[in-house]
Motif scaffolding. Structure first.
Motif, PDB file in Angstrom:
ATOM      1  N   ALA A  29      36.726  41.661  38.240  1.00  0.00           N
ATOM      2  CA  ALA A  29      37.002  43.089  38.291  1.00  0.00           C
ATOM      3  C   ALA A  29      35.679  43.844  38.243  1.00  0.00           C
ATOM      4  CB  ALA A  29      37.894  43.489  37.127  1.00  0.00           C
ATOM      5  N   ARG A  57      38.564  35.369  39.404  1.00  0.00           N
ATOM      6  CA  ARG A  57      38.637  36.782  39.769  1.00  0.00           C
ATOM      7  C   ARG A  57      37.561  37.558  39.042  1.00  0.00           C
ATOM      8  NH1 ARG A  57      44.477  38.464  37.026  1.00  0.00           N
ATOM      9  NH2 ARG A  57      43.811  38.435  34.816  1.00  0.00           N
ATOM     10  N   ALA A  90      41.410  42.934  41.123  1.00  0.00           N
ATOM     11  CA  ALA A  90      40.101  42.277  41.132  1.00  0.00           C
ATOM     12  C   ALA A  90      39.860  41.688  42.514  1.00  0.00           C
ATOM     13  CB  ALA A  90      40.052  41.163  40.080  1.00  0.00           C
TER      14      ALA A  90
END
Length: 119
Positions: A40, A38, A91
Motif C-alpha cells: 500500500a 502487496r 494495494a
C-alpha cells in the motif's frame, strides 16, 4: 531468464471479489514457492499468501478466510481468489516466484497489479 506477469487487478466495491492470476515463463526447470505480496502507499511490501509446489499454503492473518491461493503446476501459474474485499486491501499486488533455471533457485518478481477497493 524468467518472466512473471500478473493480471486481474481492478476497482471493486467493498464486499466484492477479484481473482488475480500470475504466469511464469522462460527457461524454467522447476518452481518451488509461488506467492502474492502487496504494498500500500507509504507502507512496506508484505506477504499475503504463498503456496509450495506440494500445495502447502500460508496466509497473512488479515486475509485468512477471505483469500485463497492456488496454483496450476502444469501452467506455472498461481491464482489469488479474493472475496469479501475491504478498503484496507487496496494495494499493488505483486507475484513472486522462486524458480530454478540453469543454476540454483532464484526469486523473481512481477511488475504488480493495482487492486482498489472502494467503501
Amino acid at each position: 531468464q524468467v518472466q512473471v506477469v500478473e493480471s486481474g487487478g481492478g476497482l471493486v466495491q467493498a464486499g466484492g471479489s477479484l481473482r488475480l492470476s500470475c504466469a511464469a515463463s522462460g527457461s524454467i526447470f522447476s518452481i518451488n514457492i509461488m506467492a502474492w505480496y502487496r504494498q500500500a502507499p507509504g507502507k512496506q511490501r508484505d506477504l499475503v499468501a504463498r503456496i509450495t509446489n506440494g500445495g502447502i499454503t500460508n496466509y497473512a492473518d488479515s486475509v485468512k478466510g477471505r483469500f485463497t491461493i492456488s496454483r496450476d503446476n502444469a501452467k506455472d501459474t498461481v491464482y489469488l481468489q479474493m472475496n469479501s474485499l475491504k478498503p484496507e486491501d487496496t494495494a499493488v499486488y505483486y507475484c513472486n516466484v522462486v524458480a530454478r533455471t540453469m543454476g540454483s533457485f532464484r526469486s523473481y518478481w512481477g511488475q504488480g497489479t493495482q487492486v482498489t477497493v472502494s467503501s
